[in-house]
Design an enzyme around this catalytic site. Structure first.
Site, mmCIF file in Angstrom:
data_model
loop_
_atom_site.group_PDB
_atom_site.id
_atom_site.type_symbol
_atom_site.label_atom_id
_atom_site.label_comp_id
_atom_site.label_asym_id
_atom_site.label_seq_id
_atom_site.Cartn_x
_atom_site.Cartn_y
_atom_site.Cartn_z
ATOM 1 N N LYS A 51 -12.706 -45.364 -5.090
ATOM 2 C CA LYS A 51 -12.364 -44.685 -6.343
ATOM 3 C C LYS A 51 -12.599 -45.475 -7.625
ATOM 4 O O LYS A 51 -12.131 -45.071 -8.678
ATOM 5 C CB LYS A 51 -10.900 -44.237 -6.299
ATOM 6 C CG LYS A 51 -9.917 -45.397 -6.169
ATOM 7 C CD LYS A 51 -8.476 -44.929 -6.228
ATOM 8 C CE LYS A 51 -7.521 -46.090 -6.327
ATOM 9 N NZ LYS A 51 -6.129 -45.679 -6.511
ATOM 10 N N PHE A 107 -6.036 -35.396 -13.399
ATOM 11 C CA PHE A 107 -6.403 -36.087 -14.610
ATOM 12 C C PHE A 107 -6.080 -37.574 -14.366
ATOM 13 O O PHE A 107 -6.641 -38.146 -13.443
ATOM 14 C CB PHE A 107 -5.796 -35.372 -15.822
ATOM 15 C CG PHE A 107 -6.647 -34.145 -16.131
ATOM 16 C CD1 PHE A 107 -7.494 -34.144 -17.213
ATOM 17 C CD2 PHE A 107 -6.668 -33.050 -15.273
ATOM 18 C CE1 PHE A 107 -8.340 -33.063 -17.447
ATOM 19 C CE2 PHE A 107 -7.511 -31.966 -15.508
ATOM 20 C CZ PHE A 107 -8.342 -31.973 -16.595
ATOM 21 N N TYR A 146 -2.168 -45.023 -3.084
ATOM 22 C CA TYR A 146 -1.282 -44.815 -4.240
ATOM 23 C C TYR A 146 -0.786 -43.365 -4.312
ATOM 24 O O TYR A 146 0.422 -43.104 -4.268
ATOM 25 C CB TYR A 146 -2.037 -45.213 -5.504
ATOM 26 C CG TYR A 146 -1.335 -44.929 -6.811
ATOM 27 C CD1 TYR A 146 0.018 -45.227 -7.006
ATOM 28 C CD2 TYR A 146 -2.046 -44.392 -7.888
ATOM 29 C CE1 TYR A 146 0.637 -44.979 -8.228
ATOM 30 C CE2 TYR A 146 -1.437 -44.154 -9.106
ATOM 31 C CZ TYR A 146 -0.089 -44.437 -9.268
ATOM 32 O OH TYR A 146 0.514 -44.191 -10.476
ATOM 33 N N TYR A 149 -19.114 -42.332 -8.342
ATOM 34 C CA TYR A 149 -17.769 -41.938 -7.899
ATOM 35 C C TYR A 149 -17.503 -40.480 -8.259
ATOM 36 O O TYR A 149 -17.112 -39.665 -7.429
ATOM 37 C CB TYR A 149 -16.705 -42.838 -8.542
ATOM 38 C CG TYR A 149 -15.343 -42.198 -8.580
ATOM 39 C CD1 TYR A 149 -14.579 -42.069 -7.414
ATOM 40 C CD2 TYR A 149 -14.827 -41.676 -9.773
ATOM 41 C CE1 TYR A 149 -13.339 -41.450 -7.446
ATOM 42 C CE2 TYR A 149 -13.593 -41.058 -9.807
ATOM 43 C CZ TYR A 149 -12.857 -40.936 -8.647
ATOM 44 O OH TYR A 149 -11.641 -40.308 -8.675
ATOM 45 N N LYS A 201 -17.144 -36.531 -5.974
ATOM 46 C CA LYS A 201 -16.147 -35.459 -6.090
ATOM 47 C C LYS A 201 -16.838 -34.101 -6.253
ATOM 48 O O LYS A 201 -16.455 -33.111 -5.633
ATOM 49 C CB LYS A 201 -15.205 -35.719 -7.273
ATOM 50 C CG LYS A 201 -14.392 -37.000 -7.175
ATOM 51 C CD LYS A 201 -13.403 -36.966 -6.034
ATOM 52 C CE LYS A 201 -12.447 -38.141 -6.082
ATOM 53 N NZ LYS A 201 -11.539 -38.182 -4.914
ATOM 54 N N SER A 244 -11.045 -34.485 -8.960
ATOM 55 C CA SER A 244 -10.848 -35.239 -10.197
ATOM 56 C C SER A 244 -11.427 -34.484 -11.381
ATOM 57 O O SER A 244 -12.391 -33.724 -11.245
ATOM 58 C CB SER A 244 -11.552 -36.592 -10.060
ATOM 59 O OG SER A 244 -11.696 -37.226 -11.302
#
Length: 339
Positions: free
Chosen positions: A85, A179, A12, A150, A154, A125
Site C-alpha cells: 500500500k 479516503f 492496520y 498502487y 485498486k 481507495s
C-alpha cells in the site's frame, strides 16, 4: 452467526475491523502473511475482544493455502485487506504491486467462486478517482487511470470484481473506497505501525511527536489550495471499520456491485493536520517544506451521502479525536509492536 474471512486481518485497518465485526456479532477468521503487519497484533486483539480470534498464516496468491481455510471454516463472506500500500514504493516496484495486489485478488476470487462464497468486500481507495475533476467526489465520479501503480491496482481489482459479477451474477461485490484512515483504537493497544519511515502523514506526525523523527516533511507548499498544501479527507480508522460492518450487513447475499465512499466529507490540509496534532500533544510540531512528491493529487474529499442514506453509516469521530488517539497509540508504543 456468519463467519467472515479477513485477509490482511492483522494489518492496520483489518485489525480494527475484526473488533467491530465481533461487536456486531460476526465471527472473523484472520488470514495474513505479516508482510505488512506483526504477529503481536493477534494477542492484543484477543485482549481487546476477550476472544481467541482464529488465525491462519498464508498468502492470498497461494491457492492451496486459501482452499485450506475454506476447508477448515464455513466462510460466508470475505473482506480483502491483503495488499501492498505504499504509493512511493509502488512507483519503484510496480511488478511486485501488481503481483501481490491484483494477482492475489484474482486467486482469492477464483477460490471464492469455486467454493460458492459470493460475498466479497474489497478494501479499495479514493485513488481510483485519480486527479479529481471536481470535489467532493461521489461514487459516480469518473474512475481514471491512477497516479501510481498502487492506485492502479485498486482500479484493476475493482474492474475485475465487476466483470466477475457480470459472469457470476450471484456475487455481491462491495467496493469500499476509503479516503485517508488515521487514528487508533482508544485502548492504545493497536494502531498503525508502518515499516521504516512512514509514507502517510499521521504516522509520520506521531513519530515526530515521540522523537523518532526530527521533523515532518511536507511535500509541496505551492499547490492551488488556501494554504498551499494538499487537501485530504481524513477518517478515523474505527469509523472506517464500522463502515465495513454496515456495508456487510446491508449487502450480504444481495447480488450486484455495491460501491461506497467512506470518508467524512471534510477536506483538511496538511497544515490543518499539523495544527490539530500540535493541539493534541500540547506543543508545536516541527516541520519543513520539501519538493512535491510524484503521485500526489491536489485535493480529494468525499461526498459520503450514499453510505449515510443506504447503510445508515456516517463518520462520528472528529479531527481532534483522530489526533489524540493516534498520539495515544504512539506514546504507549513508541516502537510500534516491537516494544
Amino acid at each position: 452467526m456468519s463467519t467472515i474471512l479477513v485477509t490482511g486481518g492483522a494489518g492496520y485497518i483489518g485489525s480494527h475491523t475484526c473488533i467491530e465485526l465481533i461487536r456486531a456479532g460476526y465471527d472473523p477468521v484472520i488470514f495474513d502473511n505479516f508482510s505488512n503487519s506483526k504477529p503481536a497484533v493477534l494477542a492484543r486483539l484477543n485482549r481487546i475482544t476477550k476472544r481467541n480470534i482464529p488465525f491462519v498464516a498464508g498468502d492470498i496468491r497461494v491457492k492451496e493455502q486459501l482452499e485450506a481455510v475454506f476447508d477448515a471454516y464455513s466462510i460466508d463472506a470475505v473482506i480483502n485487506f491483503a495488499g501492498l500500500k505504499a504509493v512511493g514504493e509502488s512507483v519503484q516496484k510496480p511488478l511486485e504491486y501488481y503481483d501481490n495486489n491484483v494477482n492475489g485478488a484474482r486467486v482469492l476470487l477464483s477460490v471464492m467462486k469455486e467454493r460458492k462464497c459470493f460475498n466479497f468486500v474489497f478494501s479499495s481507495s479514493a485513488t481510483v478517482y485519480g486527479e479529481p475533476d471536481s470535489v467532493p467526489l461521489t461514487e459516480n465520479s469518473p474512475v481514471k487511470r491512477a497516479n501510481s501503480p498502487y492506485g492502479q491496482t485498486k482500479v484493476d481489482i475493482e474492474f475485475m470484481a465487476e466483470e466477475l459479477q457480470k459472469a457470476v451474477p450471484d456475487f455481491s461485490m462491495i467496493l469500499l473506497r476509503y479516503f485517508n484512515p488515521v487514528g487508533a483504537h482508544d485502548s492504545g493497544l493497536i494502531g498503525e505501525d508502518p515499516r521504516g519511515i512512514p509514507n502517510n502523514l499521521m504516522p509520520y506526525l506521531t513519530q515526530v511527536a515521540v522523537g523518532k523523527l526530527p521533523h515532518l516533511n511536507i511535500f509541496g507548499n505551492d499547490y492551488p489550495t488556501p494554504d498551499g498544501t494538499c487537501i485530504r479527507d481524513y477518517i478515523h480508522v474505527v469509523d472506517l471499520a464500522r463502515g465495513h460492518v454496515a456495508a456487510l450487513e446491508h449487502c450480504m447475499n444481495r447480488s450486484g456491485v455495491h460501491i461506497y465512499n467512506l470518508g467524512t466529507g471534510i477536506g483538511y490540509s496538511v497544515l490543518d493536520m499539523v495544527k490539530a496534532f500540535s493541539k493534541a500533544i500540547g506543543r508545536e510540531l516541527p516541520y519543513r517544506f520539501a519538493p512535491r512528491r510524484p503521485g500526489d493529487v491536489v485535493q480529494c474529499y468525499a461526498d459520503p451521502s450514499k453510505a449515510r442514506n443506504e447503510l445508515g453509516w456516517s463518520a462520528q469521530k472528529n479531527l481532534d479525536e483522530m489526533a489524540a488517539d493516534s498520539y495515544n497509540w504512539q506514546k504507549n508504543n513508541p516502537n510500534g509492536y516491537d516494544n
